[in-house]
Design a protein around this motif. Sequence first.
Motif, PDB file in Angstrom:
ATOM      1  N   ALA A  66       0.836  -1.202   0.000  1.00 29.60           N
ATOM      2  CA  ALA A  66       0.000   0.000   0.000  1.00 29.60           C
ATOM      3  C   ALA A  66       0.869   1.249   0.000  1.00 29.60           C
ATOM      4  CB  ALA A  66      -0.919   0.020   1.216  1.00 29.60           C
ATOM      5  N   TRP A  67       0.324   2.316  -0.561  1.00 28.28           N
ATOM      6  CA  TRP A  67       0.903   3.646  -0.421  1.00 28.28           C
ATOM      7  C   TRP A  67       0.119   4.375   0.670  1.00 28.28           C
ATOM      8  CZ3 TRP A  67       5.126   5.840  -2.816  1.00 28.28           C
ATOM      9  CH2 TRP A  67       5.698   5.115  -3.873  1.00 28.28           C
ATOM     10  N   VAL A  68       0.831   4.977   1.626  1.00 27.54           N
ATOM     11  CA  VAL A  68       0.166   5.622   2.757  1.00 27.54           C
ATOM     12  C   VAL A  68       0.762   7.005   3.015  1.00 27.54           C
ATOM     13  CG1 VAL A  68      -0.456   3.433   3.845  1.00 27.54           C
ATOM     14  CG2 VAL A  68       1.714   4.521   4.446  1.00 27.54           C
ATOM     15  N   TYR A  69      -0.085   7.874   3.517  1.00 26.86           N
ATOM     16  CA  TYR A  69       0.308   9.249   3.833  1.00 26.86           C
ATOM     17  C   TYR A  69      -0.308   9.594   5.187  1.00 26.86           C
ATOM     18  CZ  TYR A  69       0.627  14.391   3.259  1.00 26.86           C
ATOM     19  OH  TYR A  69       0.883  15.729   3.413  1.00 26.86           O
ATOM     20  N   VAL A  70       0.529   9.944   6.153  1.00 21.75           N
ATOM     21  CA  VAL A  70       0.055  10.284   7.497  1.00 21.75           C
ATOM     22  C   VAL A  70       0.579  11.674   7.850  1.00 21.75           C
ATOM     23  CG1 VAL A  70       0.008   9.632   9.935  1.00 21.75           C
ATOM     24  CG2 VAL A  70       0.093   7.853   8.171  1.00 21.75           C
ATOM     25  N   GLY A  71      -0.327  12.575   8.205  1.00 20.22           N
ATOM     26  CA  GLY A  71       0.072  13.939   8.522  1.00 20.22           C
ATOM     27  C   GLY A  71       0.978  14.031   9.725  1.00 20.22           C
ATOM     28  N   ASP A  72       0.630  13.308  10.804  1.00 24.14           N
ATOM     29  CA  ASP A  72       1.407  13.330  12.043  1.00 24.14           C
ATOM     30  C   ASP A  72       1.490  11.898  12.567  1.00 24.14           C
ATOM     31  OD1 ASP A  72       2.558  13.687  14.514  1.00 24.14           O
ATOM     32  OD2 ASP A  72       1.173  15.230  15.207  1.00 24.14           O
ATOM     33  N   VAL A  73       2.614  11.236  12.328  1.00 23.14           N
ATOM     34  CA  VAL A  73       2.713   9.822  12.708  1.00 23.14           C
ATOM     35  C   VAL A  73       2.673   9.626  14.218  1.00 23.14           C
ATOM     36  CG1 VAL A  73       3.932   9.147  10.610  1.00 23.14           C
ATOM     37  CG2 VAL A  73       5.242   9.860  12.610  1.00 23.14           C
ATOM     38  N   SER A  74       3.066  10.634  14.989  1.00 23.26           N
ATOM     39  CA  SER A  74       3.072  10.489  16.448  1.00 23.26           C
ATOM     40  C   SER A  74       1.667  10.422  17.025  1.00 23.26           C
ATOM     41  CB  SER A  74       3.827  11.654  17.095  1.00 23.26           C
ATOM     42  OG  SER A  74       3.130  12.877  16.919  1.00 23.26           O
ATOM     43  N   GLU A  75       0.665  10.814  16.225  1.00 20.59           N
ATOM     44  CA  GLU A  75      -0.718  10.819  16.695  1.00 20.59           C
ATOM     45  C   GLU A  75      -1.547   9.670  16.123  1.00 20.59           C
ATOM     46  OE1 GLU A  75      -2.065  12.935  18.950  1.00 20.59           O
ATOM     47  OE2 GLU A  75      -0.053  13.776  19.216  1.00 20.59           O
ATOM     48  N   ASP A  76      -0.919   8.783  15.346  1.00 15.82           N
ATOM     49  CA  ASP A  76      -1.705   7.763  14.651  1.00 15.82           C
ATOM     50  C   ASP A  76      -1.223   6.361  14.988  1.00 15.82           C
ATOM     51  OD1 ASP A  76      -3.861   7.362  12.665  1.00 15.82           O
ATOM     52  OD2 ASP A  76      -2.295   6.327  11.572  1.00 15.82           O
ATOM     53  N   ASN A  77      -2.165   5.438  15.088  1.00 21.49           N
ATOM     54  CA  ASN A  77      -1.880   4.042  15.412  1.00 21.49           C
ATOM     55  C   ASN A  77      -2.937   3.194  14.725  1.00 21.49           C
ATOM     56  OD1 ASN A  77      -1.116   1.627  16.584  1.00 21.49           O
ATOM     57  ND2 ASN A  77      -2.023   2.072  18.568  1.00 21.49           N
ATOM     58  N   GLY A  78      -2.895   3.154  13.398  1.00 25.24           N
ATOM     59  CA  GLY A  78      -4.020   2.556  12.702  1.00 25.24           C
ATOM     60  C   GLY A  78      -3.644   1.564  11.628  1.00 25.24           C
ATOM     61  N   PRO A  79      -4.606   0.691  11.269  1.00 24.21           N
ATOM     62  CA  PRO A  79      -4.372  -0.325  10.244  1.00 24.21           C
ATOM     63  C   PRO A  79      -4.392   0.235   8.827  1.00 24.21           C
ATOM     64  CG  PRO A  79      -6.150  -0.945  11.761  1.00 24.21           C
ATOM     65  CD  PRO A  79      -5.883   0.509  11.957  1.00 24.21           C
ATOM     66  N   PHE A  80      -3.545  -0.352   8.002  1.00 18.93           N
ATOM     67  CA  PHE A  80      -3.661  -0.148   6.558  1.00 18.93           C
ATOM     68  C   PHE A  80      -4.693  -1.147   6.030  1.00 18.93           C
ATOM     69  CE2 PHE A  80       1.098   0.234   7.371  1.00 18.93           C
ATOM     70  CZ  PHE A  80       1.044   1.560   7.682  1.00 18.93           C
ATOM     71  N   VAL A  81      -4.475  -2.426   6.339  1.00 16.99           N
ATOM     72  CA  VAL A  81      -5.328  -3.516   5.871  1.00 16.99           C
ATOM     73  C   VAL A  81      -5.524  -4.498   7.016  1.00 16.99           C
ATOM     74  CG1 VAL A  81      -5.582  -5.380   4.179  1.00 16.99           C
ATOM     75  CG2 VAL A  81      -4.380  -3.288   3.535  1.00 16.99           C
ATOM     76  N   ALA A  82      -6.755  -5.023   7.147  1.00 14.73           N
ATOM     77  CA  ALA A  82      -7.008  -5.973   8.234  1.00 14.73           C
ATOM     78  C   ALA A  82      -8.136  -6.928   7.887  1.00 14.73           C
ATOM     79  CB  ALA A  82      -7.355  -5.215   9.518  1.00 14.73           C
ATOM     80  N   LYS A  83      -8.129  -8.084   8.539  1.00 19.33           N
ATOM     81  CA  LYS A  83      -9.318  -8.949   8.652  1.00 19.33           C
ATOM     82  C   LYS A  83      -9.454  -9.195  10.138  1.00 19.33           C
ATOM     83  CE  LYS A  83     -11.012 -11.836   5.644  1.00 19.33           C
ATOM     84  NZ  LYS A  83     -11.457 -13.147   5.855  1.00 19.33           N
ATOM     85  N   SER A  84     -10.165  -8.304  10.797  1.00 20.11           N
ATOM     86  CA  SER A  84     -10.210  -8.320  12.257  1.00 20.11           C
ATOM     87  C   SER A  84     -11.458  -7.609  12.764  1.00 20.11           C
ATOM     88  CB  SER A  84      -8.958  -7.623  12.818  1.00 20.11           C
ATOM     89  OG  SER A  84      -9.019  -7.504  14.209  1.00 20.11           O
TER      90      SER A  84
END
Length: 206
Positions: A66-84
């Motif tokens: 995947a290509w991903v873009y996060v404005g502030d990585v210190s504030e994010d903790n999230g999935p790109f792809v999941a089966k959950s």
Amino acid sequence: MARSKIDVNQIGWSEAIDSSIKVNAEEKINKKAISFDGTNDVVVVSDQDEYSPTNGSTDTAFSISAWVYVGDVSEDNGPFVAKSNNTISVRNEYIFKHSNGEVQLFIYDSTLNANGNQIRAQANAATLSDSTWHHVVATYDGSTNASGIKLYTDASQTSATNSETGTYVRLRNSSTPLTFGATEDAGNANRVFEDRMADVVFFNKE
């Protein structure tokens, strides 16, 4: 396996194409990207056997890109792809995500214990930076061993710690759908991606 990161400022468009064709490379935005607000946005893809890397008796190899873009990585903790989905008993197959810029892949054997029995690879340091497009890839060789997981950022292998919790036997094919940007329940603040994602691809090989 994976496309490397492209710097649009260094592409000599005038040298690569006929001068009669006009190309505007000024805007560094992937206009086909999906934007996630970081609250409860999620893309849900209906369950297909092809998204569960198992043949019914053992794991099979797979890769997620995947290509991903996060404005502030210190504030994010999230999935790109999941089966959950954390709200059901047999809830997890895998989660490919980042935690504060550290890329991670978790693979679960949820029929043994929904809370454990997993193999995983977690980057030892952040490889994602603020307000920058990155190409991330997770691969798994199907061996049922944590050492079979590898992570990549921008075409370079990411230094990671591979480990196991409980006793992992194999991934189980569940009815949980494939999701982008969150787990299916989308209500866990620790499992919601914020910002932009593009060109998500699932491969049936390492």
